[in-house]
Design an enzyme around this catalytic site. Structure first.
Site, mmCIF file in Angstrom:
data_model
loop_
_atom_site.group_PDB
_atom_site.id
_atom_site.type_symbol
_atom_site.label_atom_id
_atom_site.label_comp_id
_atom_site.label_asym_id
_atom_site.label_seq_id
_atom_site.Cartn_x
_atom_site.Cartn_y
_atom_site.Cartn_z
ATOM 1 C CE LYS A 223 -7.578 9.354 -16.031
ATOM 2 N NZ LYS A 223 -8.430 8.619 -15.091
ATOM 3 N NE ARG A 257 -4.686 9.836 -9.728
ATOM 4 C CZ ARG A 257 -4.069 9.815 -10.911
ATOM 5 N NH1 ARG A 257 -4.662 10.323 -11.971
ATOM 6 N NH2 ARG A 257 -2.865 9.296 -11.017
HETATM 7 C C1 7PJ Z 1 -6.911 7.450 -11.964
HETATM 8 C C2 7PJ Z 1 -6.129 6.940 -10.936
HETATM 9 C C3 7PJ Z 1 -8.286 7.746 -11.705
HETATM 10 C C4 7PJ Z 1 -7.895 7.007 -9.453
HETATM 11 C C5 7PJ Z 1 -4.932 7.092 -12.726
HETATM 12 C C6 7PJ Z 1 -4.046 8.998 -15.578
HETATM 13 C C7 7PJ Z 1 -4.104 7.530 -15.389
HETATM 14 N N1 7PJ Z 1 -6.603 6.735 -9.676
HETATM 15 N N2 7PJ Z 1 -4.886 6.731 -11.429
HETATM 16 N N3 7PJ Z 1 -8.725 7.505 -10.430
HETATM 17 N N4 7PJ Z 1 -6.143 7.560 -13.078
HETATM 18 N N5 7PJ Z 1 -8.415 6.803 -8.244
HETATM 19 O O1 7PJ Z 1 -3.884 9.800 -14.666
HETATM 20 O O2 7PJ Z 1 -4.206 9.391 -16.779
HETATM 21 O O3 7PJ Z 1 -9.069 8.172 -12.555
HETATM 22 S S1 7PJ Z 1 -3.571 6.956 -13.786
#
Ligand code: 7PJ
Length: 286
Positions: A223, A257
Site C-alpha cells: 500500500k 492480508r
Molecule cells: C483491504 C481489503 C484491506 C480488507 C483491499 C489493496 C486494496 N480487504 N481489500 N482489508 N485492501 N479486509 O490491497 O491495496 O486492507 S484492496
C-alpha cells in the site's frame, strides 16, 4: 483464543496468526481487447499461495484502490465465479470474496466462498441480508468515504476512537441481523480514507482494537503508506510490507492480508513467537 465459524461446520482456528493471500481477478489487458479473464492463471497463482502457507485466498474482481472506477455486479461475477468454482474443486483452503455488492456475495458463496470480505462493512443496500442468508463469516472493515474519493481529504479528530466506534456499530448491526459473533472479523482498513499519520496511529495503537473482542485482520501489503515511508514503488515494497505485518502481529493482528505469502508466513512466525512470550509474562504479572 478465537475460532472463526464457517459454513458446512468448518472453522478457522486462530491460535496462531495466519496469512490471507490476495488474488486480484481483473481482465488481462493483453487479449480480447481487455475483457479476457485468465482463470487458469488465477487458479495457479492461488494454489501457489496455498502451497506457500496461505490459510485463506481473498478473491476480488473490483479494484478498491483510491480513484478506481466501479465495476457492475454481473461483470464482477463473470470475473470471480469461475475462479472460485475451480478453487473449490482443487483445494480445501478457505476462500473469501472481496466485494461490496450483495449479488456478488450471494453468487460467490454459492460457488464456494466461505468468508465475505467487505471493505464497506455491509452498508450497501441488501448486503447485510445477503451475508445473513449465505451463512458465511464476514470481515467488517472501516473506510472513511468511498473508494473513488476517499483519499481526497481524510479527516479525523482521533482516528483510533473513530475506527473503534464505527466497527462497534457495524458489529452491533450484524448481531441484530442474526450474524453471530463467532462469524465476525474486524479490520481498521489501512489506506481507506486515511493519511499516513492516521495509518501509523492505527498500527501503533492496534492493541486498542482488542476492546471489541473479535479477531483482527489487517492489510498493508504494497500500500501507499509503505511507499510514503520508504520512497519505493508498488513492486518494491516487500520488505516494508513484511515489517508492517510483523508489527501488526506483535500488536495483536491474527489475519494478515498479503500479496507476498511466503515471506509474510515466515515473518509472522517470528512476530508470533515473540508475542507469545510477551503475553505469557504479562499474564503472570497481571
Ligand atoms: C483491504 C481489503 C484491506 C480488507 C483491499 C489493496 C486494496 N480487504 N481489500 N482489508 N485492501 N479486509 O490491497 O491495496 O486492507 S484492496
Amino acid at each position: 483464543m478465537f475460532n472463526l465459524e464457517l459454513p458446512g461446520n468448518r472453522r478457522l482456528t486462530l491460535s496462531e496468526p495466519v496469512v490471507m493471500g490476495v488474488l486480484n481477478v481483473t481482465p488481462d489487458s493483453f487479449s480480447d481487447g481487455g475483457r479476457h479473464i485468465d482463470v487458469s492463471g488465477a487458479v495457479a497463482a492461488a494454489l501457489r499461495m496455498v502451497a506457500d502457507g496461505a490459510a485463506i485466498i481473498d478473491v476480488g474482481g473490483e479494484s478498491t484502490r483510491p480513484g478506481a472506477e466501479p465495476v457492475p455486479a454481473d461483470e464482477e461475477c463473470r470475473r470471480v465465479l469461475p475462479v472460485i468454482e475451480a478453487l473449490r474443486r482443487q483445494t480445501d483452503c478457505h476462500v473469501s470474496i472481496d466485494t461490496m455488492k450483495p449479488e456478488v456475495m450471494q453468487a460467490a458463496c454459492r460457488a464456494g466462498a466461505n468468508i465475505i470480505n467487505d471493505v464497506n462493512a455491509l452498508r450497501a443496500e441488501g448486503a447485510m441480508q445477503a451475508a445473513v442468508q449465505s451463512g458465511a463469516a464476514v470481515c467488517l472493515m472501516h473506510m472513511q468515504g468511498e473508494p473513488r474519493t476517499m483519499q481526497l481529504a481524510p479527516r479525523y479528530d482521533d482516528v483510533v476512537d473513530e475506527v473503534l466506534e464505527f466497527l462497534g456499530e457495524r458489529v452491533d448491526a450484524c448481531l441484530a441481523a442474526g450474524i453471530p459473533r463467532s462469524r465476525l472479523l474486524i479490520d481498521p482498513g489501512f489506506g481507506f480514507g486515511k493519511r499516513l499519520d492516521d495509518n501509523l496511529a492505527l498500527l501503533a495503537h492496534l492493541p486498542r482494537l482488542a476492546a471489541l473482542q473479535l479477531p483482527l485482520l489487517v492489510g498493508m501489503s504494497r500500500k501507499g503508506m509503505l511507499g510514503q515511508m520508504t520512497g519505493r514503488g508498488v513492486d518494491e515494497r516487500l520488505a516494508a510490507g513484511v515489517a508492517a505485518a510483523s508489527i501488526a502481529v506483535l500488536n495483536g493482528a491474527l489475519i494478515i492480508r498479503s500479496h507476498d505469502v511466503a515471506a509474510t508466513v515466515d515473518a509472522i512466525k517470528v512476530a508470533a513467537s515473540v508475542r507469545a512470550v510477551t503475553r505469557a509474562s504479562s499474564s503472570v504479572t497481571s
